[in-house]
Write a protein that holds these residues in place. Sequence first.
Motif, mmCIF file in Angstrom:
data_model
loop_
_atom_site.group_PDB
_atom_site.id
_atom_site.type_symbol
_atom_site.label_atom_id
_atom_site.label_comp_id
_atom_site.label_asym_id
_atom_site.label_seq_id
_atom_site.Cartn_x
_atom_site.Cartn_y
_atom_site.Cartn_z
ATOM 1 N N GLY A 104 -4.252 -6.025 19.658
ATOM 2 C CA GLY A 104 -4.351 -6.949 18.524
ATOM 3 C C GLY A 104 -5.781 -7.432 18.328
ATOM 4 N N GLY A 105 -6.450 -7.725 19.438
ATOM 5 C CA GLY A 105 -7.830 -8.213 19.359
ATOM 6 C C GLY A 105 -8.782 -7.138 18.856
ATOM 7 N N THR B 20 -4.210 0.293 11.040
ATOM 8 C CA THR B 20 -4.323 -0.026 12.465
ATOM 9 C C THR B 20 -2.943 0.048 13.126
ATOM 10 O OG1 THR B 20 -3.943 -2.413 12.197
ATOM 11 C CG2 THR B 20 -6.250 -1.662 12.145
ATOM 12 N N VAL B 21 -2.954 0.226 14.439
ATOM 13 C CA VAL B 21 -1.727 0.244 15.241
ATOM 14 C C VAL B 21 -1.013 -1.103 15.135
ATOM 15 C CG1 VAL B 21 -0.875 0.302 17.631
ATOM 16 C CG2 VAL B 21 -2.593 1.978 16.868
ATOM 17 N N THR B 22 -1.781 -2.184 15.197
ATOM 18 C CA THR B 22 -1.182 -3.521 15.169
ATOM 19 C C THR B 22 -0.418 -3.755 13.873
ATOM 20 O OG1 THR B 22 -2.995 -4.336 16.522
ATOM 21 C CG2 THR B 22 -1.701 -5.996 15.342
ATOM 22 N N GLU B 23 -1.024 -3.370 12.756
ATOM 23 C CA GLU B 23 -0.363 -3.586 11.468
ATOM 24 C C GLU B 23 0.833 -2.641 11.288
ATOM 25 O OE1 GLU B 23 -3.757 -4.665 8.327
ATOM 26 O OE2 GLU B 23 -4.345 -3.181 9.838
ATOM 27 N N ALA B 24 0.732 -1.424 11.807
ATOM 28 C CA ALA B 24 1.878 -0.501 11.716
ATOM 29 C C ALA B 24 3.051 -1.056 12.523
ATOM 30 C CB ALA B 24 1.482 0.886 12.212
ATOM 31 N N VAL C 63 -8.414 3.833 11.759
ATOM 32 C CA VAL C 63 -7.146 4.184 12.417
ATOM 33 C C VAL C 63 -7.372 5.119 13.613
ATOM 34 C CG1 VAL C 63 -6.401 6.229 11.082
ATOM 35 C CG2 VAL C 63 -4.699 4.593 11.942
ATOM 36 N N ALA C 64 -8.376 5.975 13.529
ATOM 37 C CA ALA C 64 -8.657 6.865 14.668
ATOM 38 C C ALA C 64 -9.064 6.026 15.882
ATOM 39 C CB ALA C 64 -9.757 7.863 14.315
#
Length: 429
Positions: free
Chosen positions: A87-88, A343-347, A111-112
Amino acid sequence: MTAIRTVLARRVWDSRGKPTVEAEVVLESGVIGRAITPAGASTGSGEARELRDGGPALRGLDVQQAVRNVVGPIREALRGLDATDQGGVDAAMIRLDGTRDKSRLGGNAIVAVSLACLHAAAADARVPLWQHLAAGRRVGLPVPEIQIYGGGAHASARVDLQDFMVVCPGAGNFAEALEMTAEVYYAAGARLAKKGALQGVADEGGYWPSFRSNEEGLSELVRSIEDAGFRPGQDVAIALDIAATQLQQPGGRYALALENRTLSADQFGIMLERWVDAYPIVSIEDPFAETDTEAMKAFTKRVGHRIQIVGDDYFVTDADRIKTAAAAGACNTVLIKPNQIGTVTEAYAAVKAAQAAGFGAIVSARSGETEDISIVHLAIGWGVPQLKVGSFSRSERMVKWNEGIRIEEALGSAAQPFAAGRLFKRKAA
Ligand code: 2PG
Ligand code: MG
């Protein structure tokens, strides 16, 4: 030791031979995580922006600036951050970018790095990514949704519908679902070849057919399921991605170019509903354009209790859009594509929003893919019950199906029961 020492990037190439970004996150421990950004062709207007260089070379598609953004400002901002704080890390990139659609640094750059950071954290913990994400929760294999014929933007619109896919409610596990799909894929190819209607394969490895109508694709698919020795609907059922954003004309009508006709949203919905009545269809993705909320609501109200109605362009993996749609009664399932949001967090927030809304979810690849297998691990580790990767050919697809086989084997009897039968037992009208 999980502090980020540096971030590297390079230009690599995707399954359409187009440039894309590969990133590596290097930790103080020496551990490296790596990921490659995929690319869509039928993209939603609300997606994170890809940064492409423009100009005459490579048709303007080069990603040199996106690569420079990773090894310049992104590396600077992430150095020293803890890779286990996904997240950070993602928040730092979102802040640095400063735009709503990630257009300054490029969604393809961000995203990468985001995925590479996740891989680094898992590698540092010395566990596979799915296990790292599952964090002790019991997980299982997702139900594969696999394309048999490709059309729309992935096959020069030879048929208007983009994906004619199958799911296997009769499969007891992931490996069996793949085996059943393989039989249907072969049978479908043989039927097309016999009719002289086989034009090669589309972008995601599905057959590129020359049908006379879109509905012919449905009847041919049913016959292929039968040719393969399965009962349509019970063993193997049909899932469609209409990708209707691509079909909508200025003014709002939907064009079926193959059939040389246009339909109002109402007429389009009536046609789809007739198909649901006449064929063993259990899922329809993007039945209407990304902006056509009224039609999406009306369709969900009429057939959402019988089948899965999936939003792709309609949600662009955005948790806020999912909350809004849930309140409005539009769709009942969300397609999850990490590069749509960036981003992973938003997905993951989109996955949580889908769960909170009581919606289903499907982690999905893009039409432009690579050997990157992150999405398989995301689906399993996040507990998302379905996975869409394109067809059953071409190694950028098979690498993901094969990774699922390995993970199913590793889970063994600890796996959660395979959900295909439960998800796709069709309900009465
Ligand atoms: C979709 C995807 C995959 P694209 O519409 O669901 O089939 O296509 O990656 O081109 O958006
Ligand atoms: Mg789609």
